[in-house]
Design an enzyme around this catalytic site. Structure first.
Site, PDB file in Angstrom:
ATOM      1  N   GLU A   1      -5.397  -8.417  -3.295  1.00  0.00           N
ATOM      2  CA  GLU A   1      -5.831  -7.958  -4.613  1.00  0.00           C
ATOM      3  C   GLU A   1      -4.656  -7.557  -5.511  1.00  0.00           C
ATOM      4  O   GLU A   1      -3.812  -6.756  -5.138  1.00  0.00           O
ATOM      5  CB  GLU A   1      -6.773  -6.758  -4.448  1.00  0.00           C
ATOM      6  CG  GLU A   1      -7.196  -6.163  -5.776  1.00  0.00           C
ATOM      7  CD  GLU A   1      -8.006  -4.867  -5.601  1.00  0.00           C
ATOM      8  OE1 GLU A   1      -8.743  -4.745  -4.609  1.00  0.00           O
ATOM      9  OE2 GLU A   1      -7.885  -3.987  -6.467  1.00  0.00           O
TER      10      GLU A   1
ATOM     11  N   ARG B   1       0.856  -1.186   0.000  1.00  0.00           N
ATOM     12  CA  ARG B   1       0.000   0.000   0.000  1.00  0.00           C
ATOM     13  C   ARG B   1       0.891   1.233   0.000  1.00  0.00           C
ATOM     14  O   ARG B   1       1.525   1.545   1.004  1.00  0.00           O
ATOM     15  CB  ARG B   1      -0.892  -0.019   1.253  1.00  0.00           C
ATOM     16  CG  ARG B   1      -2.006   1.007   1.255  1.00  0.00           C
ATOM     17  CD  ARG B   1      -2.794   0.932   2.551  1.00  0.00           C
ATOM     18  NE  ARG B   1      -3.513  -0.336   2.682  1.00  0.00           N
ATOM     19  CZ  ARG B   1      -4.743  -0.551   2.205  1.00  0.00           C
ATOM     20  NH1 ARG B   1      -5.398   0.404   1.592  1.00  0.00           N
ATOM     21  NH2 ARG B   1      -5.318  -1.718   2.357  1.00  0.00           N
TER      22      ARG B   1
END
Length: 419
Positions: free
Chosen positions: A345, A273
RNA sequence: GGUGGUGUCGCCUAGUGGCCGAGGGCGCACGCCUCGAAAGCGUGUGAUGGGGCAACUCAUCCGUGGGUUCAAAUCCCACCACCACCGCCA
């Protein structure tokens, strides 16, 4: 933006959609009554305006007393018309503002519920059994001289990184492979702007006023995109596409920028992230009736890419409440991350039906020569995050990493070795 | 950043307050002609919203937003884009 005519004809469809998303159903009635009021105000204005035009015309033909009388009447009408127009415009603005807050109507078959209510459609491959303790991508990145997180933080702050040496080569190879696959499938390769105007951002379905993910440049009224979906969607804004030439397929390569506000403490380690990453994104414009099938094709191309990096993954059908503003249906491909013991993901494909296209005024000419609102879809072919899955799944006991076969020609190396 | 110019229905263009609430050409579509085609001739030719089963009809749209006026493509103001030149930076 949802279609008001559809709403009028079948309000229950929106009610059901709102329910599936776990959102406010009462907005349907508010919309209907506001729409009704706007249309009647508009009708009043239009008939008044028609009379004003007739009187105005007769002014130029008349003379003397008659002319003066007509002029007086015309002045009176002018004032009334102005008021009626203002009222219709005010109601129109109120309605527009409200309509813009309504998310797309979900596709039939979408699982209802929130983030955790996804349905696993398929699992491909199975997690590898390690005969040693696997290193996470941060450790591997350091060993290989591929990822420099410390200096990323020094130069730009938390959630920034440098890709160095084989890391940079890995990303370039991966994204080039994605581009090559897209080109072979008939996509037009695109390198897009990453700063866009507010209308491009909003047209794509992001609310610049409230979205805490968006980096803003207020000085210039420009916005950094979180994905090249934004410039690719706005690319054909205000255009009428050639219906016979559809679908239009683009593969955009761009850096992506996300503030990741509110994600403090989540994925703080590594490059899962981050505030900036690179991505190759597929984007399709097609007829609304073809959108469902096009969505399946995008998913198939994503799976083809996943198979090339040889990692175990699964495909999930995202629940209605987790679709976001524009999507009617969304499938995510999630790769197994060994050191996290879960799927993360890597790609996501959304069918936005006519929602973005209506906001951005993207239409096409159908067989009868009529302009119709198009449908838009997007899907990920590769991102920086894929490096995490590649490194962790293909590592060996000595810290080296085998480059997946398909990727070797693009990276120029078979094995990444510790320095 | 400065100065000047330009911005009209896919393209080109007419248009300095009511006869333009948008004319013409190109392109395109259809028809006539032709064995077929080209040429020629004729007809048509945008978007959005409202009303009507429909033919149709009303309104809005001349870069965008305001303003003046009974009336704006046309006058005024601001902004934007493009072009040219100048300056600055790479």
């Amino acid at each position: 933006m949802i279609d008001l005519r559809t709403l009028r004809e079948d309000p229950d469809r929106l009610r059901a959609s709102q329910r599936a998303r776990g959102e406010d159903e009462s907005i349907v009635d508010t919309l209907l009554s506001l729409d009704e009021r706007r249309r009647s105000a508009l009708g009043a204005f239009e008939s008044m305006r028609a009379e004003q035009k007739n009187v105005g015309k007769s002014v130029s033909r008349a003379s003397g007393d008659e002319r003066q009388a007509l002029l007086d009447r015309a002045k009176e009408l002018a004032a009334q018309v102005k008021a009626a127009e203002a009222e219709a415009a005010a109601l129109g603005a109120e309605l527009d503002e409200l309509v813009m807050t309504v998310p797309n109507i979900v596709e039939e078959g979408t699982p209802p519920g929130g983030e955790d209510d996804y349905v696993v459609l398929e699992t491909i491959g199975s997690p590898r059994e390690f005969e040693f303790a696997p290193r996470d991508h941060v450790e591997l990145g350091e060993l290989l001289g591929a990822i420099d997180i410390e200096r990323g933080a020094k130069v730009s702050g938390a959630r920034f990184y440098f890709l160095t040496g084989v890391g940079a080569r890995l990303q370039l190879g991966l994204l080039n492979m994605a581009m090559q696959q897209a080109i072979e499938a008939g996509f037009t390769p695109m390198i897009t702007p990453v700063l866009v105007k507010p209308e491009s951002m909003q047209g794509t379905g992001f609310t610049i006023a409230h979205d805490s993910e968006i980096y803003r440049l207020p000085e210039d009224d420009l916005y950094l995109v979180g994905t090249s979906e934004v410039p690719l969607a706005a690319y054909h804004g205000d255009e009428i596409l050639d219906g016979k030439a559809l679908p239009y397929r683009y593969a955009g390569w761009s850096s992506c920028f996300r503030r990741e506000a509110g994600s403090y403490g989540k994925d703080t380690r590594g490059i899962i992230r981050v505030h900036q990453f690179d991505k190759v994104e597929m984007f399709s414009y097609c007829r609304p009736e073809d959108a469902h099938d096009e969505h399946q094709r995008l998913l198939a191309w994503e799976k083809e890419m996943l198979s090339k990096i040889e990692v175990p993954y699964r495909v999930i059908d995202t629940a209605a409440g987790d679709l976001g503003m524009s999507a009617a249906r969304k499938f995510d491909c999630e790769a197994w991350i060994p050191t996290q013991g879960r799927y993360r993901e890597l790609s996501s494909t959304s069918n936005c039906t006519d929602f973005q296209a209506r906001r951005l005024k993207v239409r096409y000419r159908d067989q009868d020569g009529k302009a119709q609102v198009a449908a838009t879809l997007n899907g990920t072919l590769a991102t920086t995050r894929w490096i995490v899955a590649i490194l962790e799944n293909h590592q060996q006991a000595d810290g080296s990493v085998l480059v997946p076969q398909a990727l070797r020609p693009y990276v120029g190396l078979d094995v990444l070795k510790p320095q």
